[in-house]
Enzyme design. Sequence first.
Site, PDB file in Angstrom:
ATOM      1  N   GLY A 157       8.001   0.459   0.048  1.00 34.50           N
ATOM      2  CA  GLY A 157       7.905  -0.576  -1.040  1.00 34.50           C
ATOM      3  C   GLY A 157       8.315  -0.001  -2.205  1.00 34.50           C
ATOM      4  O   GLY A 157       7.858  -0.397  -3.528  1.00 34.50           O
ATOM      5  N   GLN A 205       7.062  -3.196  -8.088  1.00 28.98           N
ATOM      6  CA  GLN A 205       6.224  -2.680  -9.067  1.00 28.98           C
ATOM      7  C   GLN A 205       6.034  -1.333  -8.971  1.00 28.98           C
ATOM      8  O   GLN A 205       6.169  -0.401  -9.781  1.00 28.98           O
ATOM      9  CB  GLN A 205       5.301  -3.886  -9.454  1.00 28.98           C
ATOM     10  CG  GLN A 205       4.523  -3.349 -10.743  1.00 28.98           C
ATOM     11  CD  GLN A 205       3.228  -4.077 -11.104  1.00 28.98           C
ATOM     12  OE1 GLN A 205       3.334  -4.906 -12.114  1.00 28.98           O
ATOM     13  NE2 GLN A 205       2.425  -4.258 -10.125  1.00 28.98           N
ATOM     14  N   ASP A 206       4.876  -1.503  -8.086  1.00 30.37           N
ATOM     15  CA  ASP A 206       4.234  -0.108  -7.838  1.00 30.37           C
ATOM     16  C   ASP A 206       4.925   0.923  -7.473  1.00 30.37           C
ATOM     17  O   ASP A 206       5.045   2.122  -7.904  1.00 30.37           O
ATOM     18  CB  ASP A 206       3.064  -0.045  -6.803  1.00 30.37           C
ATOM     19  CG  ASP A 206       2.017  -1.114  -7.358  1.00 30.37           C
ATOM     20  OD1 ASP A 206       2.139  -1.707  -8.320  1.00 30.37           O
ATOM     21  OD2 ASP A 206       0.950  -1.338  -6.738  1.00 30.37           O
ATOM     22  N   ASP A 223      11.881  -1.761   8.120  1.00 27.79           N
ATOM     23  CA  ASP A 223      11.316  -3.053   8.225  1.00 27.79           C
ATOM     24  C   ASP A 223       9.811  -3.030   8.572  1.00 27.79           C
ATOM     25  O   ASP A 223       9.383  -2.382   9.917  1.00 27.79           O
ATOM     26  CB  ASP A 223      12.066  -4.103   8.719  1.00 27.79           C
ATOM     27  CG  ASP A 223      11.548  -5.502   8.580  1.00 27.79           C
ATOM     28  OD1 ASP A 223      10.490  -5.856   8.651  1.00 27.79           O
ATOM     29  OD2 ASP A 223      12.811  -6.438   8.315  1.00 27.79           O
ATOM     30  N   LEU A 224       8.965  -3.624   7.693  1.00 29.73           N
ATOM     31  CA  LEU A 224       7.420  -3.312   8.395  1.00 29.73           C
ATOM     32  C   LEU A 224       7.392  -4.253   9.550  1.00 29.73           C
ATOM     33  O   LEU A 224       6.326  -3.944  10.460  1.00 29.73           O
ATOM     34  CB  LEU A 224       6.445  -4.043   7.142  1.00 29.73           C
ATOM     35  CG  LEU A 224       6.459  -3.589   5.802  1.00 29.73           C
ATOM     36  CD1 LEU A 224       5.462  -4.420   5.126  1.00 29.73           C
ATOM     37  CD2 LEU A 224       6.338  -2.354   5.900  1.00 29.73           C
ATOM     38  N   ALA A 255       4.262  -0.857   0.663  1.00 29.68           N
ATOM     39  CA  ALA A 255       4.790  -2.000   1.120  1.00 29.68           C
ATOM     40  C   ALA A 255       3.903  -2.812   2.120  1.00 29.68           C
ATOM     41  O   ALA A 255       3.255  -2.464   2.775  1.00 29.68           O
ATOM     42  CB  ALA A 255       6.042  -1.494   1.948  1.00 29.68           C
ATOM     43  N   ALA A 256       3.914  -4.240   1.456  1.00 29.47           N
ATOM     44  CA  ALA A 256       3.200  -5.091   2.123  1.00 29.47           C
ATOM     45  C   ALA A 256       3.462  -6.530   1.469  1.00 29.47           C
ATOM     46  O   ALA A 256       3.927  -6.618   0.493  1.00 29.47           O
ATOM     47  CB  ALA A 256       1.642  -4.980   1.994  1.00 29.47           C
ATOM     48  N   SER A 293      -6.358  -3.327  -0.770  1.00 29.63           N
ATOM     49  CA  SER A 293      -6.740  -4.525  -2.084  1.00 29.63           C
ATOM     50  C   SER A 293      -8.035  -4.896  -2.069  1.00 29.63           C
ATOM     51  O   SER A 293      -8.917  -4.801  -1.217  1.00 29.63           O
ATOM     52  CB  SER A 293      -5.980  -5.822  -1.318  1.00 29.63           C
ATOM     53  OG  SER A 293      -6.165  -6.728  -2.284  1.00 29.63           O
ATOM     54  N   GLU A 311      -8.799  -7.816  -2.175  1.00 31.64           N
ATOM     55  CA  GLU A 311      -9.109  -8.903  -1.121  1.00 31.64           C
ATOM     56  C   GLU A 311     -10.064  -8.497  -0.153  1.00 31.64           C
ATOM     57  O   GLU A 311     -10.445  -9.623   0.763  1.00 31.64           O
ATOM     58  CB  GLU A 311      -7.656  -9.480  -0.816  1.00 31.64           C
ATOM     59  CG  GLU A 311      -7.054  -9.964  -1.883  1.00 31.64           C
ATOM     60  CD  GLU A 311      -7.609 -11.362  -2.548  1.00 31.64           C
ATOM     61  OE1 GLU A 311      -8.042 -12.122  -1.385  1.00 31.64           O
ATOM     62  OE2 GLU A 311      -7.507 -11.774  -3.555  1.00 31.64           O
ATOM     63  N   TYR A 341      -4.589 -12.507   4.385  1.00 27.75           N
ATOM     64  CA  TYR A 341      -4.196 -11.535   3.744  1.00 27.75           C
ATOM     65  C   TYR A 341      -5.373 -10.343   3.498  1.00 27.75           C
ATOM     66  O   TYR A 341      -5.293  -9.255   3.699  1.00 27.75           O
ATOM     67  CB  TYR A 341      -3.701 -11.785   2.549  1.00 27.75           C
ATOM     68  CG  TYR A 341      -3.354 -10.602   1.335  1.00 27.75           C
ATOM     69  CD1 TYR A 341      -2.161  -9.873   1.438  1.00 27.75           C
ATOM     70  CD2 TYR A 341      -4.289 -10.085   0.586  1.00 27.75           C
ATOM     71  CE1 TYR A 341      -1.649  -8.967   0.850  1.00 27.75           C
ATOM     72  CE2 TYR A 341      -3.742  -9.110  -0.193  1.00 27.75           C
ATOM     73  CZ  TYR A 341      -2.594  -8.351   0.030  1.00 27.75           C
ATOM     74  OH  TYR A 341      -2.128  -7.305  -0.873  1.00 27.75           O
ATOM     75  N   LYS A 389      -5.606  -6.862   5.360  1.00 26.49           N
ATOM     76  CA  LYS A 389      -5.995  -5.671   4.458  1.00 26.49           C
ATOM     77  C   LYS A 389      -7.243  -4.759   5.153  1.00 26.49           C
ATOM     78  O   LYS A 389      -7.399  -3.603   5.101  1.00 26.49           O
ATOM     79  CB  LYS A 389      -6.050  -5.968   3.096  1.00 26.49           C
ATOM     80  CG  LYS A 389      -4.556  -6.193   2.431  1.00 26.49           C
ATOM     81  CD  LYS A 389      -3.644  -4.749   2.318  1.00 26.49           C
ATOM     82  CE  LYS A 389      -2.812  -4.954   1.387  1.00 26.49           C
ATOM     83  NZ  LYS A 389      -1.921  -3.671   1.291  1.00 26.49           N
TER      84      LYS A 389
END
Length: 322
Positions: free
Chosen positions: A10, A14-15, A57-58, A80-81, A124, A126, A148, A152
């Site tokens: 990833g 951003q991260d 690729d995931l 990455a996710a 996350s 979440e 999601y 996670k």
Amino acid sequence: MPATRALITGIAGQDGSYLADLLLAEGTEVVGLIRDADREHPNLDHLHDKVTLVAGDLLDPDSLRRAVAGVAPAELYHLAAPTFVPDSWDDPTSTVAAIVGATSTLLAAARETDPSMRVYVATSSEIFGDAGESPQHEDSPKRPRSPYGVAKLAAHQMIGLMRARHGQHLSVGITYNHESPRRPPHFLPRKVTRGAAAISLGQQSELRLGDLAAVRDWCDARDVVRGAVLALRHDEPGDYVFASGVSRTVGDLVHTAFAHVGIDPAGVVVVDPEFVRPPEPTPPLGDPSRARDILGWEPEIDFTRMIAEMVDADLAQLKTSG
């Protein structure tokens, strides 16, 4: 101490791009996993010739195994996710495969390549969902409310199992909402900062949003990736909440963004019933006490500065493109 080589999944996000900046500054060789080398990746423009990119690729386990074995990093940061939670309702199967399957593959590949490899995985907030308590800490009840979040949580639990079974140095960052000028435009904070910028430039007349009373815990992405490095390099692996610990509303976000451009949002921000969602039963608010007490981690970039930098970035971009 800086590692000799780190692999970031990833890296174009951003991260990932901020983490690459941080590691490169300390002298670590950085390799990034990227799915599509032919696409434009604006977050990597400034890293040209500074990082090595490898394909992966995931949803392709073999590509992940090849990448880990080929790079053989001392540190693996799995960032990455899929990141946009609503999309998980449309395609839960791919969401679970990309999050749970990829995480499991990378953990196994790390152990097979080098059992001493240190791994950090971003999960996350979440995973908590309707936890029934706020703020949430690492041991709070976990009752996710989206595919999601379920995925996670499964990845989070897999990490704990592998850590206990094989003794791997696996750490987890339970990240709450974190933003920056590199945040994609379809996320709410960037929609707000871009709207404030566009309205101040006369390029937009109003901004339509959902519930302004909705609560979030926002911090800066640069602080979050700094926490990732601290967690991975700590003597003992562990799970850590990375959050500001401060509850803010969407209304607070709006006022902060519009104050930066000197506009009263009352006349231009419209609540659109189409965007209003039922409030979460448990307000998402993180308790970062463990990260503070064990890692010495504290957010360094405050909310006002973060939003101001996002608005300034949007202003610069809109002036160029408009």
